[in-house]
Design an enzyme around this catalytic site. Structure first.
Site, PDB file in Angstrom:
ATOM      1  N   THR A 291     -16.556  51.843   8.268  1.00 57.45           N
ATOM      2  CA  THR A 291     -15.279  51.122   8.325  1.00 57.45           C
ATOM      3  C   THR A 291     -14.223  52.017   8.977  1.00 57.45           C
ATOM      4  O   THR A 291     -13.486  51.586   9.873  1.00 57.45           O
ATOM      5  CB  THR A 291     -14.827  50.705   6.907  1.00 57.45           C
ATOM      6  OG1 THR A 291     -15.847  49.872   6.342  1.00 57.45           O
ATOM      7  CG2 THR A 291     -13.509  49.952   6.920  1.00 57.45           C
TER       8      THR A 291
ATOM      9  N   GLN B 158     -26.040  49.247  11.166  1.00 58.02           N
ATOM     10  CA  GLN B 158     -27.323  48.674  10.725  1.00 58.02           C
ATOM     11  C   GLN B 158     -28.456  48.987  11.696  1.00 58.02           C
ATOM     12  O   GLN B 158     -29.603  48.608  11.446  1.00 58.02           O
ATOM     13  CB  GLN B 158     -27.204  47.151  10.563  1.00 58.02           C
ATOM     14  CG  GLN B 158     -26.237  46.700   9.482  1.00 58.02           C
ATOM     15  CD  GLN B 158     -26.760  46.944   8.066  1.00 58.02           C
ATOM     16  OE1 GLN B 158     -27.926  47.313   7.845  1.00 58.02           O
ATOM     17  NE2 GLN B 158     -25.899  46.740   7.085  1.00 58.02           N
TER      18      GLN B 158
ATOM     19  N   SER C   1     -22.909  55.106   9.585  1.00 58.93           N
ATOM     20  CA  SER C   1     -22.565  55.315   8.171  1.00 58.93           C
ATOM     21  C   SER C   1     -23.701  56.025   7.432  1.00 58.93           C
ATOM     22  O   SER C   1     -24.870  55.685   7.628  1.00 58.93           O
ATOM     23  CB  SER C   1     -22.299  53.949   7.532  1.00 58.93           C
ATOM     24  OG  SER C   1     -22.013  54.098   6.167  1.00 58.93           O
TER      25      SER C   1
ATOM     26  N   HIS D 166     -24.426  56.016   4.111  1.00 55.69           N
ATOM     27  CA  HIS D 166     -25.097  55.362   2.974  1.00 55.69           C
ATOM     28  C   HIS D 166     -26.060  54.247   3.375  1.00 55.69           C
ATOM     29  O   HIS D 166     -26.692  53.631   2.524  1.00 55.69           O
ATOM     30  CB  HIS D 166     -24.076  54.885   1.929  1.00 55.69           C
ATOM     31  CG  HIS D 166     -23.269  53.686   2.311  1.00 55.69           C
ATOM     32  ND1 HIS D 166     -23.577  52.428   1.848  1.00 55.69           N
ATOM     33  CD2 HIS D 166     -22.171  53.545   3.086  1.00 55.69           C
ATOM     34  CE1 HIS D 166     -22.676  51.566   2.317  1.00 55.69           C
ATOM     35  NE2 HIS D 166     -21.823  52.226   3.077  1.00 55.69           N
TER      36      HIS D 166
ATOM     37  N   CYS E 138     -19.972  41.970   1.607  1.00 56.46           N
ATOM     38  CA  CYS E 138     -19.016  42.601   2.519  1.00 56.46           C
ATOM     39  C   CYS E 138     -17.759  41.775   2.690  1.00 56.46           C
ATOM     40  O   CYS E 138     -16.841  42.152   3.397  1.00 56.46           O
ATOM     41  CB  CYS E 138     -19.650  42.792   3.893  1.00 56.46           C
ATOM     42  SG  CYS E 138     -21.031  43.902   3.856  1.00 56.46           S
TER      43      CYS E 138
HETATM   44  N1  PMP Z   1     -20.520  47.744   9.842  1.00 57.53           N
HETATM   45  C1  PMP Z   1     -21.671  47.177   9.460  1.00 57.53           C
HETATM   46  C2  PMP Z   1     -22.517  46.469  10.492  1.00 57.53           C
HETATM   47  C3  PMP Z   1     -22.073  47.251   8.117  1.00 57.53           C
HETATM   48  O1  PMP Z   1     -23.217  46.682   7.736  1.00 57.53           O
HETATM   49  C4  PMP Z   1     -21.245  47.927   7.180  1.00 57.53           C
HETATM   50  C5  PMP Z   1     -21.620  48.023   5.729  1.00 57.53           C
HETATM   51  N2  PMP Z   1     -21.908  46.818   5.112  1.00 57.53           N
HETATM   52  C6  PMP Z   1     -20.055  48.504   7.642  1.00 57.53           C
HETATM   53  C7  PMP Z   1     -19.733  48.399   8.979  1.00 57.53           C
HETATM   54  C8  PMP Z   1     -19.155  49.270   6.718  1.00 57.53           C
HETATM   55  O2  PMP Z   1     -19.732  50.501   6.433  1.00 57.53           O
HETATM   56  P1  PMP Z   1     -19.113  51.525   5.376  1.00 57.53           P
HETATM   57  O3  PMP Z   1     -19.492  50.987   4.039  1.00 57.53           O
HETATM   58  O4  PMP Z   1     -19.778  52.824   5.683  1.00 57.53           O
HETATM   59  O5  PMP Z   1     -17.654  51.586   5.592  1.00 57.53           O
END
Ligand code: PMP
Length: 376
Positions: free
Chosen positions: A70, A179, A197, A199, A319
């Site tokens: 994010t 992803q 990311s 995690h 999300c």
């Molecule tokens: N972009 C995509 C395509 C995601 O799948 C996610 C997480 N669901 C994010 C951004 C956000 O990632 P983060 O939790 O590391 O901020």
């Protein structure tokens, strides 16, 4: 427990966790301190960054650590827009982005930027002609997600970059690769900037990075004491753990991918027997993300019924608070289909035994809820 929500987040791999704990205990110095403890931490920070640069085939000065995708998305898009506001005011995004991208677009609209949405076809592939047509001299940046988080649709980034640069060589291409990394092979030379990311790749939460080609200038969004792209003391344990997670997941990619493909085939062979369930899969879907629409059953009811059996799957609400899946709407334009999605995300850690148990529970719950008329 049967965990089938790996696209929402992954558990931290034990090797990665060991590194995190070791660095936390043994490297207490601030990498910016001048004394020997600081130097020791600084050396480790440098070697973690060098490892990432080797794995992704990029330069060390092209890596900016963030708290996750994010923040990386914000830094790339807001940072670039603010730095280049005099050159143009248009940003193009797809209709298959993660909600964080739409949040950024809403913010940029308040600053006077124009947001333009590129269409996709019924398989989720970007409409190249539409993209070509929408890029103008005013277009600063195009952001297209590498793999969509809900349906797992993968975009051909290299082709998209070629189209963008041919129409407007000054236009920058950013991709949210959250992803994609660790699931499919990615190439940083296909883009100008990319978000990753920790995690989602069996690393800790709260760490990620932005790849930014060294020729691109952006405005920091977190200003600190020093003149860096992101103020604040670098979290050495998180960075070392992230670097290790990235190396491990990329090294094992093809081995892991073949396991996930087999799991996906088994899942699909079973789910396709339910005639009322729509499978939201196209030729561009990656095997790690399997999305279905229950059509006549509320996904919340189904998710909680599975949870009672210690089985965990996802929905589009992880999300976003939206009831409709914007990705499913972009593909199928069907409100029932877009409001009843269930995402089963697979991993190389998923066992066939667990998948069988899931399929058994799925059948029991589906049969019961269908009979009860647990209508939407
Ligand atoms: N972009 C995509 C395509 C995601 O799948 C996610 C997480 N669901 C994010 C951004 C956000 O990632 P983060 O939790 O590391 O901020």
């Amino acid at each position: 427990m049967i965990y089938l929500d790996y696209s929402a987040t992954t558990p931290v791999s034990s090797d990665v966790l060991d590194s995190y704990i070791k660095v936390t205990k043994e490297y207490i110095g601030n990498p910016n301190s001048l004394h020997s403890l600081g130097e020791k931490s600084h050396e480790l920070l440098t070697s973690a960054t060098e490892q990432i640069s080797k794995v992704l085939n990029i330069k060390t000065n092209e890596i900016i650590y963030t708290s996750g995708a994010t923040e990386s998305n914000n830094l790339a898009i807001v940072g670039y827009a603010l730095k280049n506001i005099k050159r143009g005011k248009t940003i193009i995004v797809s209709k298959l982005e993660h909600p964080s991208i739409y949040g950024i677009c809403d913010y940029l609209k308040t600053l006077g930027f124009n947001i333009v949405y590129v269409n996709n076809d019924e398989n989720g592939l970007m409409d190249f002609d539409d993209l070509k047509e929408k890029i103008t001299d005013d277009t600063l940046l195009v952001s297209i997600v590498a793999v969509n988080s809900e349906l797992g649709i993968r975009q051909p980034l290299k082709t998209i970059k070629m189209i963008i640069k041919k129409k407007n060589p000054n236009c920058i291409f950013h991709s949210d690769m959250t992803q994609a990394v660790g699931k499919v092979s990615v190439n940083m030379s296909d883009v100008d900037m990319a978000s990753i990311s920790g995690h989602k790749i069996y690393g800790p939460k709260g760490i990620g990075m932005l790849y930014k080609n060294e020729k691109i200038n952006i405005e920091p969004i977190i200003h600190g004491a020093d003149n860096t792209m992101r103020g604040g003391t670098p979290s050495l344990p998180l960075i070392v753990a992230f670097s290790k997670a990235l190396r491990l997941i990329v090294e094992n990619l093809s081995k892991n991918e073949s396991v996930v493909k087999l799991l996906n085939e088994k899942l699909n062979d079973n789910i396709k027997k339910y005639k009322d369930i729509k499978i939201n899969k196209t030729s561009y879907s990656i095997p790690h993300i399997y999305n279905i629409s229950l059509m006549n059953i509320k996904p919340e009811t189904f998710i909680h019924a599975l949870e009672k059996r210690d089985i965990y799957v996802g929905s589009n609400t992880a999300c976003s608070s939206a009831k409709l899946s914007s990705s499913a709407m972009a593909l199928f334009n069907d409100e029932t289909r877009a409001s009843t999605t269930l995402r089963i995300s697979l991993s190389h850690m998923t066992s066939f035994e667990d998948l069988n148990k899931f399929l058994y529970s799925f059948d029991v719950i589906y049969t019961k809820l269908s009979k009860l008329g647990e209508k939407k």
